[in-house]
Design an enzyme around this catalytic site. Structure first.
Site: not given
Length: 324
Positions: A134-136, A139
């Protein structure tokens, strides 16, 4: 040339994936599948591709392509794969959250490897099926993995991260509408975001006794990118911390550690993650920035494809940010 198929090509991730693959020197797009736009040109959904390609969306699936990307809504990849038995030789990269957790990684004879190259590069090289992070999750993990690897996440970690409106998908919702989003900021899913599961599994794979992760996601009034800050108790010096990060990411082509302060525009439109460290008393602050649609989704999917197929990891991903 490798033949690639895209399932769910009309959304943001499908559009970015199409843009990258059209410029990939070793890939040709075999089909772009869409249930809502079959027969229409891809540029009708992605006007940035007008004049770049005349490919049309299709309602047909070639089950024998070399690689297929699933850009479907969360929960839909499982049903799609049940209905469409791809060849045993087809490599599958799923961009949903259907197969990211250990409990979900084995599905109808397919074993999905968690596709964060900075953590699982060698496993990805040998994988036939990959679950894109996932994107979060991307990061935050990149912000914290070096500390977990050093056993330094002994205390609670607090994370604040703000994402652009594209993180909500192409469908219009009350909180992605321009008149609500512009000049506005809000939090959502405090302490319960769905990416916490995959983040915790990765951190605990490196440090079994890692401290609790407290995560507050926010919506920002911009379109692309994630700006994440994580802070926790850390006894070592800032020099020690930089040494940990530089060593951990020494072979990571897309994750760069900066001693200068960083900003979101440095990475928007690229597959890079930039990381900066700051220490105040015994608190270490880690800042991590990515483009949610690229390193947080489609760019990382192509990075995984490159590893799986034995290509140079950066192939097709030489993208430059516009910082002005």
């Amino acid at each position: 040339m490798i033949r690639a198929g895209i399932i769910g090509g009309s959304g943001y991730t499908g559009g970015e994936l199409t843009r990258i693959l059209l410029n990939h020197p070793k890939v040709s797009i075999d089909f772009i599948y869409s249930t809502t736009r079959a027969g229409k040109k891809v540029s009708t959904a992605h006007p940035d591709l007008l004049g770049v390609t005349g490919i049309e969306f299709t309602g047909e699936v070639n089950l024998n392509v070399d690689v297929v990307f699933l850009c479907l809504g969360h929960g839909n990849s499982t049903s799609f794969l049940k209905e469409h038995p791809f060849s045993a030789d087809t490599k599958i990269i799923d961009l949903s959250n259907d197969f990211r957790l250990h409990a979900d990684a084995n599905f109808i004879g397919k074993n999905f490897i968690y596709g964060l190259p900075e953590l699982n590069r060698e496993s990805i090289r040998n994988a036939n099926h990959v679950a894109n992070p996932g994107c979060f999750a991307t990061a935050i993990q990149l912000a914290l993995l070096p500390l977990a690897d050093a056993g330094a996440l002994e205390h609670t970690v607090h994370v604040n991260a703000v994402t652009g409106s594209t993180g909500a998908g192409v469908g219009l919702t009350a909180t992605s509408h321009f008149s609500w989003r512009t000049n506005n900021v809000s939090w959502y899913k405090p302490f319960t975001h769905q990416h916490l599961g995959e983040i915790n599994e990765s951190l605990h794979s490196l440090q079994n006794n890692a401290g609790d992760l407290i995560f507050l996601p926010s919506r920002g009034n911009f379109t692309r990118g994630i700006f994440a800050t994580a802070y926790t108790h850390y006894e070592g010096s800032l020099t020690d911390a930089y040494s940990l990060y530089q060593k951990f990411y020494a072979k990571a082509l897309f994750t760069q550690v900066s001693e200068d302060e960083i900003s979101l525009k440095q990475v928007v439109n690229t597959n890079y993650c930039h990381i900066h460290l700051h220490k105040h008393n015994n608190i270490l602050l880690v800042t991590s920035v990515i483009d949610n649609l690229l390193k947080g989704a489609s760019g990382q999917a192509v990075q995984n494809m490159n590893l799986m197929l034995g290509f140079d990891e950066t192939e097709g991903l030489q993208l430059k940010a516009g910082v002005f």
